[in-house]
Scaffold this motif. Structure first.
Motif, PDB file in Angstrom:
ATOM      1  N   GLY A   1       0.674  -1.198  -0.042  1.00 51.12           N
ATOM      2  CA  GLY A   1       0.099   0.013  -0.059  1.00 51.12           C
ATOM      3  C   GLY A   1       0.748   1.373  -0.177  1.00 51.12           C
ATOM      4  N   HIS A   2       0.548   2.064  -0.765  1.00 48.60           N
ATOM      5  CA  HIS A   2       1.215   3.465  -0.889  1.00 48.60           C
ATOM      6  C   HIS A   2       0.215   4.633  -0.979  1.00 48.60           C
ATOM      7  N   THR A   3       0.593   5.938  -0.303  1.00 51.36           N
ATOM      8  CA  THR A   3      -0.036   7.047  -0.398  1.00 51.36           C
ATOM      9  C   THR A   3       0.723   8.200  -0.958  1.00 51.36           C
TER      10      THR A   3
ATOM     11  N   THR B   1      -2.104   7.748  10.690  1.00 48.40           N
ATOM     12  CA  THR B   1      -0.801   8.033   9.761  1.00 48.40           C
ATOM     13  C   THR B   1      -1.285   7.793   8.472  1.00 48.40           C
ATOM     14  N   ALA B   2      -0.269   8.091   7.624  1.00 45.23           N
ATOM     15  CA  ALA B   2      -0.208   7.794   6.102  1.00 45.23           C
ATOM     16  C   ALA B   2       0.123   6.312   5.890  1.00 45.23           C
ATOM     17  N   LYS B   3       0.871   5.718   6.725  1.00 46.99           N
ATOM     18  CA  LYS B   3       1.211   4.513   6.716  1.00 46.99           C
ATOM     19  C   LYS B   3       0.126   3.523   6.996  1.00 46.99           C
ATOM     20  N   GLU B   4      -0.736   3.865   8.180  1.00 46.18           N
ATOM     21  CA  GLU B   4      -1.833   3.291   8.451  1.00 46.18           C
ATOM     22  C   GLU B   4      -2.882   3.315   7.430  1.00 46.18           C
TER      23      GLU B   4
ATOM     24  N   ALA C   1       2.833  -1.842   4.234  1.00 47.16           N
ATOM     25  CA  ALA C   1       2.587  -0.631   4.204  1.00 47.16           C
ATOM     26  C   ALA C   1       3.540   0.355   4.040  1.00 47.16           C
ATOM     27  N   TRP C   2       3.644   1.108   3.204  1.00 45.27           N
ATOM     28  CA  TRP C   2       4.802   1.971   2.894  1.00 45.27           C
ATOM     29  C   TRP C   2       4.324   3.586   3.019  1.00 45.27           C
ATOM     30  N   GLY C   3       3.036   3.885   3.315  1.00 48.87           N
ATOM     31  CA  GLY C   3       2.777   5.138   3.551  1.00 48.87           C
ATOM     32  C   GLY C   3       3.332   6.241   2.015  1.00 48.87           C
ATOM     33  N   GLY C   4       3.802   7.086   2.467  1.00 49.39           N
ATOM     34  CA  GLY C   4       4.293   8.014   1.109  1.00 49.39           C
ATOM     35  C   GLY C   4       5.948   7.765   0.986  1.00 49.39           C
TER      36      GLY C   4
END
Length: 414
Positions: free
Chosen positions: A325-327, A356-359, A386-389
């Motif tokens: 997952g990426h944001t 958070t973005a990672k969540e 999960a990577w967030g941004g």
């Protein structure tokens, strides 16, 4: 020879429900979307065209585009731009009106000066002009031409209860005919098949090799007309089939059959592609899985691609994957999560939270995983990262920043 069109019960239901999908909040130019199937300079011709459209079970209406002084015939008016784009794409691929577009703005003579735009529902790009065919009968048979290369994709969906459900390919009747090549164009047939000779559903991107710019995308295993894209004729073809590696071929538009394996049949250049299935270590981006803003809930137009992933998992019981997952960026903020059980494609009953973005990226990957588990896939065949941004593919403020919001599939075992 013109392509024949068969009205099926499923399509009949689609056109009859199309009009009710709609306006539940005050309309302003910024949230008003019309799905337009024709444009006419003469009002009576627009009225005649409605009669022709109704023969195909459309419930069409028309109104004046006050900026262009044209009468637009439309079959849907909605405040939801994603619904308008989805239905315009569907009409393009399942009806004779294969140049349907989306008009964002307000129709009517009282709306002069209001902001308005004609949009291609596939690319999202602005149409610089709309060419008018003021013969209603001709328009009903051939459809209006938009001033850009025709782009066609298949999104086999049908509206029911304001949600889109997948239509199985064998439930859509098709008349196998070879259409005539458009004037000023050349005919192509991109034959996409597996190593055992089975036809595969996929798209072929046409890239202008001189400018290194994508021109259009075309559905595979379908006769299409393509107009010249540059003076040299150099074009790059990139074949994409979900679950398979990309295949790239170089071709010259002026001498297309000079390449080994390329042939000409019935006036169409047949370009074969034989993609190879993804193997352990390969990645595939779910380009057509979209999420509501700040939400770990998929939009309805994501159903087709996640169902393709489901089919891939069913076809190969040994396949195990990791969902990444990426944001776009790493800011914390609101996270909307699915509320009602198994309501994967709607915000109905959703719950607001914070994280958070990672969540958020993790929750989005989990939403896809949960859909696949709900459809019967063994939970032990999935893992999530999960990577967030942290791994954006574009600058977070660039025009392509939306592509940072994505879920990738990594093949762990095959």
């Amino acid at each position: 020879m013109k392509k024949k069109f068969i009205v099926t019960p499923i399509f009949l239901f689609f056109v009859l429900t199309c009009k009710v999908f709609g306006v539940s909040q005050p309309l302003i130019a910024g949230n008003s979307n019309y799905v337009v199937i024709g444009a006419f300079a003469v009002q009576k011709n627009a009225a005649k065209f409605i009669k022709e459209a109704n023969k195909l079970n459309f419930e069409a209406e028309f109104d004046l585009n006050p900026t262009r002084k044209l009468y637009y015939v439309y079959v849907l008016h909605t405040v939801d731009s994603s619904v308008a784009n989805s239905q315009a794409r569907k009409i393009r691929t399942e009806t004779p009106f294969n140049d349907t577009w989306v008009y964002r703005g307000l129709l009517g003579k009282d709306n002069v000066g209001q902001p308005a735009t004609d949009l291609n529902p596939v690319t999202g790009q602005v149409l610089p002009r709309v060419e008018v065919v003021d013969d209603p009968q001709q328009k009903a048979e051939s459809t209006v031409q938009i001033s850009e290369p025709e782009i066609s994709i298949v999104v086999p969906v049908v509206i029911e209860n304001k949600a889109m459900e997948l239509v199985k390919p064998n439930s859509i009747e098709k008349e196998v005919t070879i259409p005539s090549v458009e004037a000023g164009a050349k005919g192509f047939f991109f034959k996409i098949m597996s190593s055992d000779g089975a036809l595969l559903k996929g798209d072929v991107d046409v890239v202008d090799t001189d400018r290194l710019a994508k021109v259009a995308s075309y559905e595979g295993n379908k006769h299409v007309s393509i107009k010249p894209i540059n003076k040299s004729g150099k074009m790059t073809l990139i074949c994409q089939v979900f679950g398979y590696r990309k295949v790239q071929r170089e071709l010259n538009y002026n001498l297309p059959d000079s390449i080994a394996g390329v042939s000409v049949e019935n006036g169409y250049t047949i370009v074969p592609f034989e993609p190879v299935r993804l193997k352990k270590g390969d990645f595939a981006i779910l380009y057509n899985v979209f999420f509501f803003k700040d939400a770990a809930v998929m939009r309805p137009d994501s159903r087709y691609e996640v169902t393709s992933l489901l089919d891939m998992m069913k076809d190969n019981p040994k396949l195990k994957i990791r969902l990444h997952g990426h944001t776009n960026g790493n800011s914390s903020g609101k996270i909307i999560r699915m509320g009602e059980p198994m309501n994967f494609f709607s915000l109905t009953g959703s719950q607001d939270g914070f994280g958070t973005a990672k969540e958020l990226s993790e929750s989005r990957a989990e939403a896809i995983r949960d859909f696949l588990i709900f459809e019967g896939i063994d939970p032990t065949r999935f893992s999530i990262k999960a990577w967030g941004g942290k791994k954006g593919i574009h600058e977070k403020k660039s025009s392509k920043a939306h592509e940072n919001v994505r879920v990738e599939v990594e093949i762990m075992e095959d």
